[in-house]
Design a protein around this motif. Structure first.
Motif, mmCIF file in Angstrom:
data_model
loop_
_atom_site.group_PDB
_atom_site.id
_atom_site.type_symbol
_atom_site.label_atom_id
_atom_site.label_comp_id
_atom_site.label_asym_id
_atom_site.label_seq_id
_atom_site.Cartn_x
_atom_site.Cartn_y
_atom_site.Cartn_z
ATOM 1 N N TYR A 156 0.636 -1.149 0.009
ATOM 2 C CA TYR A 156 -0.370 -0.050 0.334
ATOM 3 C C TYR A 156 0.957 1.133 -0.259
ATOM 4 C CZ TYR A 156 -4.503 -2.930 0.644
ATOM 5 O OH TYR A 156 -4.771 -3.530 1.532
ATOM 6 N N GLY A 157 0.708 2.354 -1.032
ATOM 7 C CA GLY A 157 1.323 3.394 -0.943
ATOM 8 C C GLY A 157 0.060 4.836 -0.417
ATOM 9 N N ALA A 158 0.377 5.937 0.350
ATOM 10 C CA ALA A 158 -0.229 6.997 0.585
ATOM 11 C C ALA A 158 -0.341 7.980 -0.506
ATOM 12 C CB ALA A 158 0.586 7.995 1.370
ATOM 13 N N ALA A 159 -2.096 7.536 -1.388
ATOM 14 C CA ALA A 159 -2.187 8.240 -2.792
ATOM 15 C C ALA A 159 -3.291 9.345 -2.668
ATOM 16 C CB ALA A 159 -3.066 6.909 -2.917
ATOM 17 N N THR A 160 -3.463 10.149 -1.089
ATOM 18 C CA THR A 160 -3.909 10.916 -1.284
ATOM 19 C C THR A 160 -3.121 12.080 -0.032
ATOM 20 O OG1 THR A 160 -5.641 11.220 0.225
ATOM 21 C CG2 THR A 160 -6.281 10.556 -1.689
ATOM 22 N N ILE A 161 -3.387 13.229 -0.470
ATOM 23 C CA ILE A 161 -2.814 13.900 0.376
ATOM 24 C C ILE A 161 -3.867 15.164 1.437
ATOM 25 C CG2 ILE A 161 -0.892 16.440 1.557
ATOM 26 C CD1 ILE A 161 0.549 15.617 -1.086
ATOM 27 N N GLU A 162 -4.411 15.430 2.476
ATOM 28 C CA GLU A 162 -4.833 15.828 3.080
ATOM 29 C C GLU A 162 -4.190 16.847 4.331
ATOM 30 O OE1 GLU A 162 -8.162 13.882 5.848
ATOM 31 O OE2 GLU A 162 -9.045 13.523 3.657
ATOM 32 N N SER A 163 -4.874 18.344 4.242
ATOM 33 C CA SER A 163 -4.361 19.710 5.147
ATOM 34 C C SER A 163 -5.337 19.492 5.979
ATOM 35 C CB SER A 163 -3.857 20.979 4.605
ATOM 36 O OG SER A 163 -2.515 20.183 3.844
ATOM 37 N N ARG A 164 -4.851 19.644 6.935
ATOM 38 C CA ARG A 164 -6.144 20.045 8.028
ATOM 39 C C ARG A 164 -5.750 21.764 8.311
ATOM 40 N NH1 ARG A 164 -9.317 16.766 10.276
ATOM 41 N NH2 ARG A 164 -9.572 14.868 9.884
ATOM 42 N N VAL A 165 -7.071 22.874 7.961
ATOM 43 C CA VAL A 165 -6.346 24.081 8.374
ATOM 44 C C VAL A 165 -6.819 24.713 8.931
ATOM 45 C CG1 VAL A 165 -4.986 24.002 5.825
ATOM 46 C CG2 VAL A 165 -7.985 24.779 5.762
ATOM 47 N N ARG A 166 -6.570 26.221 9.716
ATOM 48 C CA ARG A 166 -7.704 26.868 10.194
ATOM 49 C C ARG A 166 -6.886 27.581 9.954
ATOM 50 N NH1 ARG A 166 -6.548 28.330 16.674
ATOM 51 N NH2 ARG A 166 -5.058 29.220 16.107
ATOM 52 N N ILE A 167 -8.763 29.081 10.017
ATOM 53 C CA ILE A 167 -8.779 30.629 9.218
ATOM 54 C C ILE A 167 -9.456 31.576 9.878
ATOM 55 C CG2 ILE A 167 -9.553 31.468 7.680
ATOM 56 C CD1 ILE A 167 -10.040 27.995 6.387
ATOM 57 N N ASP A 168 -8.679 32.736 10.495
ATOM 58 C CA ASP A 168 -9.262 33.483 11.538
ATOM 59 C C ASP A 168 -9.817 34.374 10.217
ATOM 60 O OD1 ASP A 168 -9.503 35.636 12.818
ATOM 61 O OD2 ASP A 168 -7.430 35.866 14.047
ATOM 62 N N ARG A 169 -11.212 33.825 10.816
ATOM 63 C CA ARG A 169 -12.516 34.919 10.079
ATOM 64 C C ARG A 169 -12.452 36.061 9.999
ATOM 65 N NH1 ARG A 169 -16.058 37.027 10.467
ATOM 66 N NH2 ARG A 169 -16.439 37.024 12.613
ATOM 67 N N ARG A 170 -12.085 36.908 11.095
ATOM 68 C CA ARG A 170 -12.510 37.870 11.497
ATOM 69 C C ARG A 170 -11.437 38.309 10.705
ATOM 70 N NH1 ARG A 170 -10.798 37.338 17.745
ATOM 71 N NH2 ARG A 170 -9.507 36.602 16.548
ATOM 72 N N LEU A 171 -10.115 38.343 10.239
ATOM 73 C CA LEU A 171 -9.309 38.990 9.356
ATOM 74 C C LEU A 171 -9.445 38.911 7.726
ATOM 75 C CD1 LEU A 171 -6.613 38.426 11.480
ATOM 76 C CD2 LEU A 171 -7.806 40.142 11.789
ATOM 77 N N VAL A 282 -17.842 32.997 15.389
ATOM 78 C CA VAL A 282 -17.276 32.368 14.905
ATOM 79 C C VAL A 282 -15.957 32.997 14.583
ATOM 80 C CG1 VAL A 282 -16.411 30.620 13.346
ATOM 81 C CG2 VAL A 282 -18.575 30.118 14.232
ATOM 82 N N THR A 283 -14.118 32.152 15.795
ATOM 83 C CA THR A 283 -13.191 33.021 15.958
ATOM 84 C C THR A 283 -12.650 32.529 14.288
ATOM 85 O OG1 THR A 283 -13.455 33.390 17.851
ATOM 86 C CG2 THR A 283 -11.211 33.851 16.842
ATOM 87 N N TYR A 284 -12.782 30.856 14.684
ATOM 88 C CA TYR A 284 -12.041 30.319 14.050
ATOM 89 C C TYR A 284 -12.697 29.198 12.964
ATOM 90 C CZ TYR A 284 -7.964 31.559 16.282
ATOM 91 O OH TYR A 284 -7.036 32.306 17.161
ATOM 92 N N VAL A 285 -12.776 29.627 11.798
ATOM 93 C CA VAL A 285 -12.856 28.190 10.536
ATOM 94 C C VAL A 285 -12.317 26.931 10.470
ATOM 95 C CG1 VAL A 285 -14.499 27.958 8.382
ATOM 96 C CG2 VAL A 285 -14.383 29.802 9.526
ATOM 97 N N GLU A 286 -12.096 25.876 10.829
ATOM 98 C CA GLU A 286 -11.285 25.056 10.844
ATOM 99 C C GLU A 286 -11.756 23.709 9.067
ATOM 100 O OE1 GLU A 286 -10.269 23.785 14.998
ATOM 101 O OE2 GLU A 286 -11.534 22.315 14.642
ATOM 102 N N ALA A 287 -11.152 23.184 8.462
ATOM 103 C CA ALA A 287 -11.836 22.232 7.494
ATOM 104 C C ALA A 287 -10.647 21.328 7.105
ATOM 105 C CB ALA A 287 -12.010 23.455 6.313
ATOM 106 N N VAL A 288 -10.966 20.937 6.462
ATOM 107 C CA VAL A 288 -9.831 19.544 5.673
ATOM 108 C C VAL A 288 -9.372 20.165 4.552
ATOM 109 C CG1 VAL A 288 -9.369 17.156 5.063
ATOM 110 C CG2 VAL A 288 -10.208 17.772 7.454
ATOM 111 N N GLN A 289 -8.686 20.285 3.822
ATOM 112 C CA GLN A 289 -8.776 20.568 1.777
ATOM 113 C C GLN A 289 -7.415 19.963 1.704
ATOM 114 O OE1 GLN A 289 -7.306 24.737 2.708
ATOM 115 N NE2 GLN A 289 -9.322 25.460 2.078
ATOM 116 N N SER A 290 -7.269 19.907 0.178
ATOM 117 C CA SER A 290 -6.491 18.894 -0.834
ATOM 118 C C SER A 290 -5.288 20.469 -0.152
ATOM 119 C CB SER A 290 -6.525 18.913 -1.835
ATOM 120 O OG SER A 290 -7.206 19.452 -2.670
ATOM 121 N N PRO A 291 -4.314 19.854 -1.223
ATOM 122 C CA PRO A 291 -2.963 20.757 -1.437
ATOM 123 C C PRO A 291 -3.745 21.762 -2.872
ATOM 124 C CG PRO A 291 -1.707 18.868 -1.232
ATOM 125 C CD PRO A 291 -3.435 18.419 -1.401
ATOM 126 N N GLU A 292 -4.355 21.656 -3.392
ATOM 127 C CA GLU A 292 -4.741 22.999 -4.620
ATOM 128 C C GLU A 292 -5.840 23.185 -4.675
ATOM 129 O OE1 GLU A 292 -4.424 20.059 -8.312
ATOM 130 O OE2 GLU A 292 -2.328 19.034 -7.588
#
Ligand SMILES: CC(C)(COP(=O)(O)OP(=O)(O)OC[C@H]1O[C@@H](n2cnc3c(N)ncnc32)[C@H](O)[C@@H]1OP(=O)(O)O)[C@@H](O)C(=O)NCCC(=O)NCCS
Length: 424
Positions: A156-171, A282-292
């Protein structure tokens, strides 16, 4: 139950005669440990073991959704009648680059009791399970990994990349040219449950790695989204996309955790993010994104998309190299001989891979290899998330010269980032 000391310490020392059938079971020589097909009767013990291994409790809805999926796919290890290990696999259909839908099996529920670890039970169960999967003829096996060091040895090889991101929504402010298409509605979870499957289906058909999702698994997902300390799920829907999220408060800061975001069009992506970034209280929005994911380029301050974690999500084992390589499209013509090493089963060999007029052909050959790699590395290249030239620099892929590597690398690139559709 046999005392741990009675168990042989390592399967390699234990002279195991590899799985041989006796009646309806498969027995190996690790004392009384038996590897056999699982049944629904094993389900309560298997879920207990899984919860023990992962340290969480699943709701009754989740367990019911899963038990409906096991069919005859479960393999269990028992010691004097008690379940001490298990694995199962679900039918799974996945988009590959170019849009073809490939059938596969999604491995899940993998756990071995702490009393029986590192004695070869996972390897014995996996051998049985993967021989069955190979015999079924599906070209792919998929899984998600609790630890990155376990599954490479099984191809098995790792075949996707996911980033857990956090955005300060106020800014967060969008660049002037980013559209404000509108068309987003706040809907109830019941309405989202009706609307989401058709949008997900359109997104899935476009996205390498994304799997078809049975309805029961969306319901399971929504039931499981309700984490301790969070609100129940909320939903916003556009005709071409949706976001599912929950809210919680941490250190007096409001957080919106987006646990599923799917956009079929750039307009839906922009419209949904405009709403998420304008959630009052809401201060922060958290999400999972692909690198693109384009969000960082849409904001006047790209650094606001802070990456908390980078994860591998979907792992691929190619069960049938010619079928898998012929099913996807490539970004350049190719005429190359590839040696693929499979140290687990016998999917490897030397293959002539040619791509011409948008069509790939892959056949076994005796010709000398121009590219050589492990099956796990081919799994990492397969959906386009990882680059051949980077794996070559890491000494995980050999190419006979730099031109061969350049073309091979270019050919495996894709025009849409790979993403896992749903966790299993
Ligand atoms: C991961 C787990 C299933 C391994 O089971 P096991 O029966 O101890 O594994 P085995 O003894 O059959 O080991 C098989 C091979 O994997 C390796 N391995 C097993 N667990 C490993 C780990 N956590 N990290 C690195 N390598 C590991 C072994 O060294 C062995 O290598 P080898 O056969 O090439 O010499 C078990 O430790 C477990 O249940 N962990 C907690 C739950 C979990 O993480 N499940 C996996 C869900 S994706």
């Amino acid at each position: 139950m046999a005392a741990v000391s009675e168990l042989r310490p390592r399967h390699r020392d234990a002279e195991i005669r590899w799985p041989r059938r006796q009646g309806d079971g498969i027995h190996i020589g690790v004392n009384a440990v038996t590897i056999r097909p699982g049944t629904l009767d094993d389900w309560p013990a298997a879920t207990r073991l899984f919860e023990f291994a992962f340290g969480h409790r699943s709701s009754d809805e989740v367990l019911a959704a899963w038990s409906g999926e096991i069919g005859d796919s479960m393999v269990v290890a028992t010691d004097t009648g008690s379940v001490v290990g298990q694995t199962m696999d679900l039918p799974m259909t996945t988009t590959v680059p170019g849009g073809a839908q490939l059938t596969g099996r999604g491995i899940s529920l993998v756990a071995v009791a702490p009393t029986h670890r590192r004695r070869g039970l996972l390897r014995a169960m996996f051998t049985e399970q993967h021989k069955r999967i190979a015999a079924s003829g599906v070209p792919l096996a998929l899984l998600t990994a609790s630890e990155a060091s376990i599954y490479g040895r099984f191809g098995y090889g790792a075949a996707t990349i996911e980033s857990r991101v956090r955005i300060d929504r106020r800014l967060a402010k969008m660049h002037a040219g980013v559209p404000d298409p509108g068309g987003v509605r706040v809907v109830s979870v019941a309405e989202a449950t009706e609307l989401v499957p058709a949008i997900y289906e359109r997104w899935q058909a476009l996205t390498p790695g994304a799997q078809v999702r049975p309805k029961a698994m969306l319901d399971r997902y929504l039931a499981n989204a309700d984490k301790p300390g969070s609100t129940p799920p909320y939903a916003i829907v556009h005709r071409d996309g949706y976001a599912l999220f929950a809210r919680r408060t941490k250190d007096n800061e409001g957080i919106a955790r987006v646990f599923e975001f799917r956009a079929v069009t750039a307009d839906a992506h922009a419209a949904l993010w405009r709403i998420l970034l304008s959630l009052d209280l809401v201060t922060y929005v958290e999400a999972v994104q692909s690198p693109e994911d384009p969000l960082q380029y849409m904001l006047t301050d790209s650094r606001l998309v802070e990456v908390d974690e980078r994860e591998d999500a979907l792992w691929v084992r190619i069960m049938d190299v010619p079928a898998a390589l012929e099913a996807r499209t490539y970004s350049a013509d190719l005429d190359v001989v590839v040696e693929v090493r499979d140290g687990f089963l016998d999917a490897g060999g030397t293959f002539a891979l040619t791509v011409a007029d948008g069509k790939a052909r892959c056949v076994r050959t005796e010709a000398p290899a121009q590219v050589s790699l492990d099956l796990a590395v081919l799994g990492s290249l397969y959906l386009g998330a990882h680059r051949a030239r980077v794996l070559a620099a890491a000494h995980r892929l050999w190419a006979k010269d730099s031109e061969t590597l350049r073309v091979f690398d270019l050919a495996f690139q894709t025009d849409r980032a790979a993403e896992m559709g749903w966790g299993f």
